[in-house]
Design a protein around this motif. Structure first.
Motif, short mmCIF file in Angstrom:
data_model
loop_
_atom_site.label_atom_id
_atom_site.label_comp_id
_atom_site.label_asym_id
_atom_site.label_seq_id
_atom_site.Cartn_x
_atom_site.Cartn_y
_atom_site.Cartn_z
N SER A 120 -32.47 -21.25 11.10
CA SER A 120 -31.73 -20.01 10.86
C SER A 120 -30.42 -19.97 11.65
O SER A 120 -29.40 -19.47 11.16
N GLY A 124 -26.68 -19.52 10.18
CA GLY A 124 -25.73 -18.53 10.67
C GLY A 124 -24.38 -19.14 11.01
O GLY A 124 -23.33 -18.53 10.77
N LEU A 181 -26.43 -12.77 14.64
CA LEU A 181 -27.59 -13.49 15.16
C LEU A 181 -28.20 -12.78 16.36
O LEU A 181 -29.31 -13.13 16.77
N GLY A 184 -30.70 -11.31 14.28
CA GLY A 184 -31.57 -12.36 13.75
C GLY A 184 -32.52 -12.91 14.80
O GLY A 184 -33.74 -13.01 14.56
N TRP A 188 -36.67 -12.58 15.13
CA TRP A 188 -37.58 -13.72 15.35
C TRP A 188 -38.49 -13.44 16.54
O TRP A 188 -39.71 -13.66 16.46
N GLY A 231 -28.04 -10.80 9.22
CA GLY A 231 -28.80 -11.54 10.23
C GLY A 231 -30.27 -11.62 9.88
O GLY A 231 -30.91 -12.67 10.04
N ALA A 232 -30.84 -10.51 9.38
CA ALA A 232 -32.24 -10.52 8.95
C ALA A 232 -32.42 -11.43 7.74
O ALA A 232 -33.43 -12.15 7.64
N MET A 235 -32.56 -15.07 8.72
CA MET A 235 -33.87 -15.43 9.25
C MET A 235 -34.89 -15.61 8.13
O MET A 235 -35.77 -16.48 8.21
#
Length: 317
Positions: A120, A124, A181, A184, A188, A231-232, A235
């Motif tokens: 991920s 990004g 991120l 993100g 995570w 960002g989501a 991921m």
């Protein structure tokens, strides 16, 4: 489902991950990520245009949550200052801490989680390269945003260049806003805490951490709402690609790193565990008779009680 193996073979054990190989790998990926951000600065005017386009799109859909949050963080220092510390530090502390925790206590899940995070992150980086975006705090003041990191810089180590320490603003790309991120990586961490934490406190932290981070990145005017959503999404894509990345890594390793072959069950190594060496013991015998040595190859035992063993009927007298 129980683990099954191919009949007649014994699978080689899965190699155990070691911290002295994992740490350089993680540092290498992070170095590539940081260097890529610096190289992907892009055109400033283009980045501003991208930021204004996102802002106009959000306003059309009534998604511009950044404005009320930024006004709140600017007006209330007791909210804005902790939020600046949250933005400037937890991104670099919580994620490594969760990685170490997974490595030490959830080793079976660690490799998949680490691969998901790294995949991920590299996706990004592609976003930063293709779509340099000016964050809200760097737009003209007429758009109504205040850089809270600059406003409260006297309380922390940062200056006017986001979370970079004073005098080190040139070492960061301030136009790498899309995707976020910060959000993100926080997502995570939240998933890992929720799935593997095992306690109510861990699950609560798994929900609160990405949610608060999303509010912080908008309230400090470092990201738009759509940056957080992107960002989501990054991921999510990384999660889908992680199994293929691991499979490809296993293929490369199998090609270039020799490994022990499975041992057939019928090989001499497997049969060496049979220690009777042809001895046959019938009921009532205390010491096995080495029958093949007395009868010879292919010979059949006679009907005499001496050779028949105690299990055969006695001869008539």
């Amino acid at each position: 489902m129980p683990h099954t193996e191919t009949p007649g073979t014994e699978a080689a054990p899965t190699p155990r991950l070691r911290w002295w190989t994992e740490l350089p790998l993680i540092l290498l990926v992070y170095a590539c990520y940081s260097a890529g951000r610096l190289l992907a600065r892009g055109d400033v005017s283009g980045a501003v245009d991208h930021g204004l386009t996102i802002l106009r799109f959000e306003k059309a859909l009534y998604l511009n949550f950044e404005h009320p949050l930024n006004r709140l963080f600017t007006r209330e220092a007791w909210i804005g200052i902790p939020a600046d510390f949250w933005y400037a530090s937890l991104h670099y502390l919580v994620t490594p801490a969760v990685l170490v925790w997974l490595f030490r206590s959830r080793a079976v899940r660690y490799r998949a989680a680490r691969t998901w995070l790294m995949t991920s992150t590299l996706i990004g980086l592609i976003g930063f390269t293709l779509l340099p975006t000016c964050p809200p705090r760097l737009l003209d003041a007429s758009h109504g945003f205040v850089d809270t990191m600059a406003q409260y810089s006297s309380y922390g180590w940062w200056g006017g260049a986001a979370s970079a320490p004073r005098g080190m603003g040139d070492m960061t790309n301030q136009y790498a806003a899309m995707p976020s991120l910060h959000v993100g990586w926080a997502l995570w961490c939240g998933v890992m805490l929720w799935r593997h934490g095992g306690t109510r406190a861990a699950k609560t932290a798994g929900v609160a951490y990405p949610l608060i981070t999303t509010i912080v990145v908008m309230g400090t005017a470092n990201h738009y709402f759509l940056d957080a959503a992107a960002g989501a999404a990054v991921m999510g894509v990384g999660l889908l690609l992680a199994p293929f990345v691991m499979r490809a890594a296993d293929g490369v390793k199998a090609r270039f790193v020799p490994s022990a072959a499975p041992v057939p069950a019928g090989s001499s190594a497997a049969s060496s565990s049979i220690v009777s060496a042809g001895c046959q013991t019938s009921a009532g015998e205390r010491i096995p008779r080495q029958r093949e040595s007395r009868l010879g190859a292919g010979a059949e035992p006679g009907a005499s009680p001496k050779d028949a063993g105690d299990g055969a009927p006695a001869a008539a007298r």
